[in-house]
Design an enzyme around this catalytic site. Structure first.
Site, mmCIF file in Angstrom:
data_model
loop_
_atom_site.group_PDB
_atom_site.id
_atom_site.type_symbol
_atom_site.label_atom_id
_atom_site.label_comp_id
_atom_site.label_asym_id
_atom_site.label_seq_id
_atom_site.Cartn_x
_atom_site.Cartn_y
_atom_site.Cartn_z
ATOM 1 N N LYS A 45 0.846 -1.203 0.000
ATOM 2 C CA LYS A 45 0.000 0.000 0.000
ATOM 3 C C LYS A 45 0.880 1.252 0.000
ATOM 4 O O LYS A 45 1.902 1.319 0.689
ATOM 5 C CB LYS A 45 -0.934 0.003 1.217
ATOM 6 C CG LYS A 45 -1.844 1.234 1.263
ATOM 7 C CD LYS A 45 -3.151 0.953 1.964
ATOM 8 C CE LYS A 45 -3.898 2.269 2.212
ATOM 9 N NZ LYS A 45 -5.017 2.469 1.309
ATOM 10 N N CYS A 137 -4.085 8.036 -7.889
ATOM 11 C CA CYS A 137 -5.147 8.183 -6.893
ATOM 12 C C CYS A 137 -5.987 9.422 -7.201
ATOM 13 O O CYS A 137 -5.483 10.544 -7.183
ATOM 14 C CB CYS A 137 -4.519 8.284 -5.500
ATOM 15 S SG CYS A 137 -5.739 8.233 -4.200
ATOM 16 N N LYS A 175 2.622 3.966 -12.343
ATOM 17 C CA LYS A 175 1.187 3.606 -12.344
ATOM 18 C C LYS A 175 0.365 4.757 -12.903
ATOM 19 O O LYS A 175 0.454 5.897 -12.431
ATOM 20 C CB LYS A 175 0.725 3.259 -10.930
ATOM 21 C CG LYS A 175 -0.703 2.726 -10.874
ATOM 22 C CD LYS A 175 -1.009 2.093 -9.525
ATOM 23 C CE LYS A 175 -2.422 1.584 -9.438
ATOM 24 N NZ LYS A 175 -2.675 0.927 -8.137
#
Lengths: 428, 451
Positions: A45, A137, A175
């Site tokens: 995480k 995110c 990412k």
């Protein structure tokens, strides 16, 4: 039995199934349970610079079908809310206990060279196999200049990737966020920055539902809600397309792909691999059913590969890429017609009303004196759109049968009805 | 009503709590999770065969879709708009030969959608919510309809008449409304006071008055009604029961099955209901099944259902016959009653074997005897025509036109006293509903003529 081993960005894994950076990979306890269950690797995480973030309650909303099945989850949780040192010590411990499993360290920071480099070095020193840059995110962190706030600006994607490449000598995964007009722009930027691989997709920006009593988006936090990140099987089609785009584009060729987005089972996994993915990341399916779901992912993928005669993942990786083309390259002379098997038909009429109200009025509905209802395709009106076959509740009752034709392969640029046919520039 | 039921009570062999458990709901109501699962099974057919199979034409795919979208009140409204007694019908309808038989899943190898249980779920939900009545009384027409009989047909007619703006006074012979919903259904199909709750719910529309203890031909005269009201609707049901035509039919222990069913329904504590040890039920309809199964549930040792023809000829549905067998009822086919034995109390019955000969049911001459302390007759009912002088009768029932009008001007009829098909609650509700529209047309036209 097929060999499920794979290599991505230079990192070897016993199988392509990794847990994505998310709540399931938050700490030592979960990660060792996942390794025990058979997962090939985890992306820890996301870690940030201390002090850790503080999360709200509650954090998830779901999109359900009428039967209560979860189509997608929306989350408003932030990155790891535990101290950096605690996380790093646990990573070290896991690496020591599970030497054959992959651990990638996910990280994010504000757009500041020193911040990125110092954090990357600290994480690399914990013994991770690689670093993943969380540039995706779409909630909370982006309001602080991180996550998708960076991922939506290709120049920043390139910059942060380069900083991490310069700081550490382990593989770098960038990412990507799907909340962008063209996925090739950040993918190409990541490549320019020196990424070994791209991971995609991160969650899709969304409001999953509105609580009509509280009149606020779900999940409701003390009367208010916010947009969050959508994941689960609902986003798989979006992810498949973005993975395919990167596989197909000349500019991004050579970039390894860690595919993420609604992978629930072995078939989803095989589809992403067929579109060029080197390895896979899963989150929602594990959150819904627990780590045990990896059993069938492994077993089902092996069975599929054995059945098709693929010994390794490389044997079929990217096999669907060359068949993924622009619309202009499709054959205009290909034609299919729906065929309703009267023996299988249970007379529900769903095909008829779908075609009659919303398509081409190509399915006739008759009731015999005996009361028997029959549904018949009118070939001359059927354009082969497939809607009837999709709404039919009976498996294999409506088949789309190709019409035999001797016509040659004909694309739109060459089609006689194309007004720009004569113009070689427009028809390209 | 005879008081001699179960002289030789055998209830001692079964505990009170077992009896109570035996009279639980035959089909347990669905909880919310089950309802969503059952609703999700529905394909949402176009022009669905189940709608056509429902005598009241409830839009079944729509109400099930409404359950699926968590619009349960809307689902109930969809049901009740066509069938104001949708709650009773959900419990009592032989869905296996109506909507659920028409379900397209029967074409495959799948079970049909549980339409009855879903209907109960929706209607019970609305009634439990207890909000405002879902239908509005129409603007007052100034017309007043007399309705004879507060059974499903009469109450359905009254409710629809109220929606159309007419006032209705219902004259009922018994002490309670509901007709066969209250007195004639097996206790395990209507486990509580639902029939009364449903009537209360129905009356909430307003404009309907019920008067009890009013019997046509006794303290109620048709002539009076015709003078005082603008129209009359007869929904008197079937009054008298068929007889076996045997000597000693009045022997103690020989009773009508409908009387047994009625008393049992009115007995709150079923363990207090006496029952014989050896029970014979004669007949092949659902009433015979209801009586036989309930006798067994009360603890009768031997219950034998005797029917003179083969199983295919029984008017009871295959499901009901199976239910009887599952409950331990002996189903004896191809035998007809020959004699009732016993001096002042029935002790046995003699039956003669039957067979089909040249297309006719014939006795074979072979007889046998069955021990019995209770014999229940369930061989059909008849319209009591004594109070219906002046009415045209056809096939033993009140003759009507397509508009439910009798030969007497201003008098309409519906329910079991007319011949519109099966004697089912759902058919009676449909008759009442359609008759209300016919009466409305009649009153409207009359107004035009007079005006």
């Amino acid at each position: 039995m097929a060999d499920l081993g794979c290599v991505i960005g230079g990192v070897e894994s016993i199988n392509p199934f990794w847990l994505a950076s998310a709540p399931p990979t938050d700490k030592y306890y979960n990660v060792v349970r996942s390794f025990d269950a058979g997962w090939g690797g985890v992306v820890w995480k996301t870690l940030g610079i201390d002090p850790p973030v503080v999360n709200v309650s509650s954090r998830y909303g779901v999109h359900q079908d009428t039967g209560g099945g979860v189509i997608g989850i929306n989350n408003i949780e932030l990155i790891s809310d535990r101290p950096l040192e605690t996380n790093l010590r646990e990573i070290e411990q896991c690496r020591k206990e599970w030497p054959d499993r992959v651990i990638i360290g996910s990280m994010m920071a504000e757009i500041d060279e020193q911040a990125w480099k110092e954090l990357a070095i600290k994480i690399a020193n914990s013994g991770v196999h690689g670093i993943e840059l969380n540039l995706g995110c779409p909630h909370g962190m982006c309001e602080r200049g991180m996550g998708s706030a960076i991922g939506q600006v290709p120049e920043m994607v390139e910059q942060t990737t380069r900083w991490v490449r310069e700081a550490v000598d382990i593989p770098v995964f960038t990412k990507l966020t799907p909340n962008i007009t063209n996925i090739l722009w950040p993918a190409e930027a990541a490549k320019q920055g020196g990424a070994h691989a791209v991971s995609l997709i991160n969650t899709v920006n969304s409001i999953v539902s509105v609580d009509l009593d509280e009149m606020a988006p779900n999940p409701v936090v003390d009367g208010k809600g916010t947009h969050g990140g959508y994941c689960g099987s609902a986003v798989k089609p979006i992810a498949l397309n973005m993975v395919a785009e990167i596989s197909r584009a000349v500019e991004t060729q050579g970039l390894d792909i860690s595919a993420i987005g609604g992978i629930q089972n072995w078939r989803d996994a095989a589809e992403f691999i067929a579109l060029g993915a080197n390895a896979l990341q899963v989150c929602t399916a594990a959150m819904l059913y627990g780590f045990r779901i990896v059993d069938d992912m492994i077993d089902g993928l092996s069975a599929f590969m054995d059945q098709k005669g693929y010994r390794t993942i490389e044997d079929f990786r990217g096999k669907a890429v060359s068949n993924t083309v622009n619309w202009n390259e499709l054959n205009m002379n290909f034609d299919t017609k729906a065929f309703i098997d009267p023996d299988k038909c249970i007379e529900c009429g769903r095909c008829h009303i779908a075609c009659e109200d919303t398509s081409h009025q190509a399915i006739e509905f008759n009731v015999a004196d005996s009361g028997k209802r029959s549904f018949t395709v009118v070939d001359k009106d059927c354009v082969g759109c497939n809607l009837c076959a999709h709404v039919c509740p009976v498996p294999d009752c409506i088949e789309m049968k190709p019409v035999t034709t001797k016509e040659p392969y004909l694309t739109w640029p060459d089609h006689p009805l194309n007004p720009h046919k004569a113009d070689p520039i427009s028809s390209q | 009503m005879p008081s001699d039921i179960g002289k030789n009570s055998s209830s001692g062999c079964i505990s009170d709590s077992d009896i109570a458990a035996n009279f639980d709901d035959l089909h347990k109501p669905l909880n919310a999770l089950q309802a969503v699962g059952a609703a999700d099974h529905c394909i949402y057919c176009y022009d669905a065969p189940c709608i056509q199979a429902c005598p009241t034409s409830i839009d079944i795919p729509t109400f099930i879709h409404q359950i699926r979208t968590d619009n349960v009140i809307g689902a109930a409204r969809t049901i009740l708009s066509e069938n104001i007694m949708g709650g009773t019908c959900a419990r009592a309808c032989p869905t296996e030969v109506l909507c659920e038989q028409a379900c397209v899943y029967n074409h495959g190898d799948e079970d049909p959608v549980e339409i009855g249980l879903l209907q109960r779920y929706a209607v019970d939900h609305l009634m439990a919510e207890g909000g405002a009545h879902p239908f509005k009384r129409g603007e007052d027409s100034g017309k007043h309809i007399a309705i004879v009989g507060a059974g499903p047909a009469g109450l359905s007619c009254a409710h629809r008449a109220a929606m159309l703006g007419h006032a209705a006074t219902v004259f009922e012979a018994k002490k309670k409304p509901g007709g066969l919903n209250e007195y004639g259904l097996a206790a395990y199909k209507m486990v509580d006071d639902f029939a009364q709750k449903e009537v209360d719910f129905l009356l909430n529309i307003g404009g309907i008055e019920i008067k009890y203890g009013q019997t046509l031909g006794e303290n109620l005269s048709l002539q009076d009604l015709l003078e005082k009201f603008d129209a009359v609707f007869l929904s008197v049901g079937l009054g008298s029961t068929n007889k076996l035509g045997l000597d000693q039919e009045n022997t103690e222990g020989v009773i009508d099955a409908i009387d047994f069913i009625e008393i049992l329904r009115q007995t709150d504590d079923k363990a207090q209901m006496p029952i014989g040890s050896d029970v014979i039920v004669i007949g092949g309809g659902n009433t015979a099944i209801d009586a036989a199964v309930q006798a067994k549930k009360l603890g009768a040792r031997n219950v034998t259902l005797v029917y003179r023809r083969g199983e295919a000829a029984m008017s009871a549905t295959a499901y009901e016959v199976e239910l009887a067998r599952k409950n331990g009822v002996m189903v004896e086919l191809w035998a007809k009653p020959a004699a009732i034995c016993g001096s002042d109390q029935v002790t046995s019955m003699t039956f003669e074997r039957t067979k089909m000969l040249n297309g006719k049911l014939t006795g074979t001459g072979e007889t046998y005897s069955v021990k019995a302390d209770t014999v229940m007759k369930a061989i059909g009912q008849q319209l009591d025509i004594a109070p219906l002088k002046g009415f045209e009768i056809a096939g033993g029932k009140i003759a009507i036109t397509a508009d439910f009008a009798t030969n007497v001007s201003g008098v309409f009829a519906g329910g079991d006293c007319i011949d519109t098909g099966e004697d089912l609650t759902v058919q009676a509700v449909e008759d009442g509903k359609r008759a209300a529209h016919a009466i409305n047309d009649y009153l409207t036209n009359e107004g035009t003529h007079n005006g």
